[in-house]
Design an enzyme around this catalytic site. Structure first.
Site, mmCIF file in Angstrom:
data_model
loop_
_atom_site.group_PDB
_atom_site.id
_atom_site.type_symbol
_atom_site.label_atom_id
_atom_site.label_comp_id
_atom_site.label_asym_id
_atom_site.label_seq_id
_atom_site.Cartn_x
_atom_site.Cartn_y
_atom_site.Cartn_z
ATOM 1 N N VAL A 97 -2.759 48.314 -5.992
ATOM 2 C CA VAL A 97 -4.160 48.118 -6.368
ATOM 3 C C VAL A 97 -4.881 47.537 -5.164
ATOM 4 O O VAL A 97 -4.421 46.553 -4.558
ATOM 5 C CB VAL A 97 -4.288 47.146 -7.564
ATOM 6 C CG1 VAL A 97 -5.751 46.832 -7.838
ATOM 7 C CG2 VAL A 97 -3.613 47.730 -8.798
ATOM 8 N N GLU A 169 2.314 33.550 -6.503
ATOM 9 C CA GLU A 169 2.251 32.190 -7.025
ATOM 10 C C GLU A 169 2.520 32.196 -8.533
ATOM 11 O O GLU A 169 2.399 33.223 -9.189
ATOM 12 C CB GLU A 169 0.890 31.564 -6.717
ATOM 13 C CG GLU A 169 0.615 31.460 -5.215
ATOM 14 C CD GLU A 169 -0.700 30.784 -4.907
ATOM 15 O OE1 GLU A 169 -1.022 29.774 -5.567
ATOM 16 O OE2 GLU A 169 -1.411 31.273 -4.002
ATOM 17 N N TYR A 170 2.901 31.041 -9.050
ATOM 18 C CA TYR A 170 3.193 30.883 -10.483
ATOM 19 C C TYR A 170 4.336 31.787 -10.949
ATOM 20 O O TYR A 170 4.282 32.374 -12.029
ATOM 21 C CB TYR A 170 1.930 31.129 -11.321
ATOM 22 C CG TYR A 170 0.764 30.280 -10.917
ATOM 23 C CD1 TYR A 170 0.792 28.900 -11.111
ATOM 24 C CD2 TYR A 170 -0.352 30.829 -10.297
ATOM 25 C CE1 TYR A 170 -0.272 28.101 -10.721
ATOM 26 C CE2 TYR A 170 -1.415 30.031 -9.894
ATOM 27 C CZ TYR A 170 -1.368 28.674 -10.109
ATOM 28 O OH TYR A 170 -2.419 27.888 -9.720
ATOM 29 N N MET A 232 2.664 26.443 1.933
ATOM 30 C CA MET A 232 1.252 26.293 1.559
ATOM 31 C C MET A 232 0.920 24.808 1.406
ATOM 32 O O MET A 232 0.640 24.299 0.311
ATOM 33 C CB MET A 232 0.964 27.084 0.283
ATOM 34 C CG MET A 232 1.103 28.579 0.489
ATOM 35 S SD MET A 232 0.534 29.585 -0.912
ATOM 36 C CE MET A 232 1.854 29.287 -2.085
ATOM 37 N N THR A 233 0.938 24.134 2.539
ATOM 38 C CA THR A 233 0.754 22.678 2.570
ATOM 39 C C THR A 233 -0.730 22.317 2.597
ATOM 40 O O THR A 233 -1.252 21.789 3.581
ATOM 41 C CB THR A 233 1.500 22.085 3.778
ATOM 42 O OG1 THR A 233 1.360 22.968 4.910
ATOM 43 C CG2 THR A 233 2.968 21.913 3.476
ATOM 44 N N TYR A 234 -1.386 22.630 1.503
ATOM 45 C CA TYR A 234 -2.798 22.295 1.317
ATOM 46 C C TYR A 234 -3.100 22.316 -0.172
ATOM 47 O O TYR A 234 -2.238 22.645 -0.979
ATOM 48 C CB TYR A 234 -3.710 23.282 2.064
ATOM 49 C CG TYR A 234 -3.246 24.708 2.061
ATOM 50 C CD1 TYR A 234 -3.399 25.525 0.946
ATOM 51 C CD2 TYR A 234 -2.630 25.255 3.178
ATOM 52 C CE1 TYR A 234 -2.971 26.832 0.939
ATOM 53 C CE2 TYR A 234 -2.182 26.582 3.187
ATOM 54 C CZ TYR A 234 -2.367 27.361 2.077
ATOM 55 O OH TYR A 234 -1.923 28.668 2.066
ATOM 56 N N GLU A 235 -4.304 21.914 -0.526
ATOM 57 C CA GLU A 235 -4.777 21.853 -1.908
ATOM 58 C C GLU A 235 -4.238 20.650 -2.684
ATOM 59 O O GLU A 235 -4.120 20.708 -3.907
ATOM 60 C CB GLU A 235 -4.479 23.153 -2.660
ATOM 61 C CG GLU A 235 -5.293 24.343 -2.166
ATOM 62 C CD GLU A 235 -6.780 24.255 -2.519
ATOM 63 O OE1 GLU A 235 -7.171 24.575 -3.649
ATOM 64 O OE2 GLU A 235 -7.552 23.830 -1.622
ATOM 65 N N TRP A 358 -5.043 29.049 6.122
ATOM 66 C CA TRP A 358 -5.776 29.530 4.949
ATOM 67 C C TRP A 358 -7.143 28.844 4.966
ATOM 68 O O TRP A 358 -7.223 27.651 4.787
ATOM 69 C CB TRP A 358 -5.046 29.200 3.647
ATOM 70 C CG TRP A 358 -5.874 29.674 2.485
ATOM 71 C CD1 TRP A 358 -6.725 28.929 1.710
ATOM 72 C CD2 TRP A 358 -5.966 31.008 1.998
ATOM 73 N NE1 TRP A 358 -7.344 29.711 0.771
ATOM 74 C CE2 TRP A 358 -6.895 31.005 0.928
ATOM 75 C CE3 TRP A 358 -5.378 32.222 2.377
ATOM 76 C CZ2 TRP A 358 -7.235 32.155 0.231
ATOM 77 C CZ3 TRP A 358 -5.722 33.365 1.670
ATOM 78 C CH2 TRP A 358 -6.629 33.327 0.610
#
Length: 379
Positions: A97, A169-170, A232-235, A358
């Site tokens: 997609v 993710e998840y 993903m070392t943020y948020e 990111w």
């Protein structure tokens, strides 16, 4: 290059004279706007025009959507080893997609700068929404899995991608081993065709960490299967969470310390946020929503409201408060050259592969100049 923190009464002319550099260089490198006002506590990069890396060789990666400004991408590509185009999705049957804009121009531009274009694959359905049920469908169904891999290879050959990045993710805990096997099979297929495969990993601090973001990711198995991984070392600070640093260095360090016990350090890219958040106060969980802002934009807000920028020594991140004139107080956290220097130090300390940004939708020139002066960026 040096970092200078603005003090009361400073101006660009005097700072340039103090360091013996042209005024225009400070203005350009730090993206100052006329009349070149400064915020007390603002961190300025003071450069001499030398961006030849003197440190070790690294690989740098940045994510971008196809609606990125052509000028921003052109300014950024000289500093990227890889450009991850975000993103392709898929159906339960393994059909690809692509709901966004044309990506071919990004591939062409990346090649012009010697940057490897990477196809990012996410569980994005035909309805334009992320759905982890799609993950379950393809990791357990051999026919769907093989169809998805076949479609990936066809698009990559057609468009000129040189690798695929799996950003799932998840992942459900019950899908953990099946997901690892999916990555291994996909990596084998990519390698046979001359492509690379990478995986984005939620920021775990232990093997048995619980939670929807963490339980489905087996660091060791995924690290062995992939050519490299992105932490993903943020948020930590995020849109609906309480005000805090987006990537506090003390928290980032904990993730790295665990990751290197499971994955070879030279396979690990350190996630770095290229943005900040502006929270209206008081924070009320479930109601308060922070606004995403650029790092340059954050400084301009501080200047506009005449407030000083502070620096959290534990999080190694800048922040400030301001009143918007409508009776609402705000708290802002973002990244500057000091916080980036701390993350680069961490990369060196652990011998990591390099940074993964990111995302690169807004230009933060001082970051790229600091990176290029500090390291040799492999192309």
């Amino acid at each position: 290059m040096k970092i200078y923190v603005v003090r009361p009464g400073d101006n660009v002319d005097e700072i340039a004279m103090q360091y013996g550099v042209p005024v225009w260089r400070i203005i350009e490198d730090n993206q100052l706007v006329y009349p070149y006002e400064l915020a007390v506590g603002q961190a300025l990069l003071i450069g001499d025009g030398n961006t030849i890396g003197t440190g070790r060789e690294i690989m740098s990666n940045g994510y971008a959507y196809p609606f990125i400004s052509r000028w921003v991408l052109e300014q950024t590509l000289p500093y990227l080893s890889e450009l991850s185009v975000f993103s392709y999705g898929f159906t339960e049957e393994g059909e690809l997609v692509w709901p966004l804009l044309d990506d071919q121009w990004m591939i062409v531009m990346a090649n012009r700068f010697g940057t490897r274009p990477i196809l990012t694959l996410t569980p994005l359905g035909a309805d334009g929404r992320f759905d982890n049920r799609l993950i379950t469908a393809v990791v357990w169904n051999t026919v769907s899995r093989e169809n998805l891999i076949s479609n990936l290879l066809a698009v990559m050959e057609e468009k000129g991608y040189q690798g695929v990045d799996i950003d799932f993710e998840y992942v459900l805990e019950q899908d953990r081993d099946a997901f690892s096997e999916f990555v291994r099979v996909c990596a084998d297929a990519m390698h046979s065709a001359g492509y690379t495969l990478s995986v984005a990993l939620a920021p775990k601090t232990s093997a048995d960490q619980q939670g929807l973001l963490y339980a489905g990711k087996d660091y060791r198995a995924l690290g062995e299967a992939a050519d490299w991984v992105l932490l993903m070392t943020y948020e930590w600070g995020y849109t609906y969470g309480p005000p805090m640093a987006v990537a506090p260095l003390n928290k980032v360090r904990q993730v790295v310390e665990y990751a290197v016990t499971e994955i070879l350090p030279e396979k690990i890219s350190l996630g770095i946020p290229n943005y900040g958040y502006d929270w209206p106060l008081p924070f009320v969980r479930g109601e308060t929503k922070a606004k995403t802002i650029g790092n340059i934009e954050a400084v301009r807000i501080a200047i506009a409201y005449g407030v000083p920028i502070q620096f959290d020594e534990i999080a190694q991140s800048p922040f400030f408060y301001y009143d918007d004139g409508e009776g609402i107080r705000h708290e802002v956290w973002f990244e500057d050259v000091r916080s980036l220097q701390g993350k680069f130090d961490l990369m060196d300390e652990f011998g990591l592969r390099g940074p993964g940004y990111w995302q690169i939708m807004q230009l933060f020139r001082a970051n790229w100049l600091l990176l290029a002066e500090r390291f040799e960026i492999r192309k």
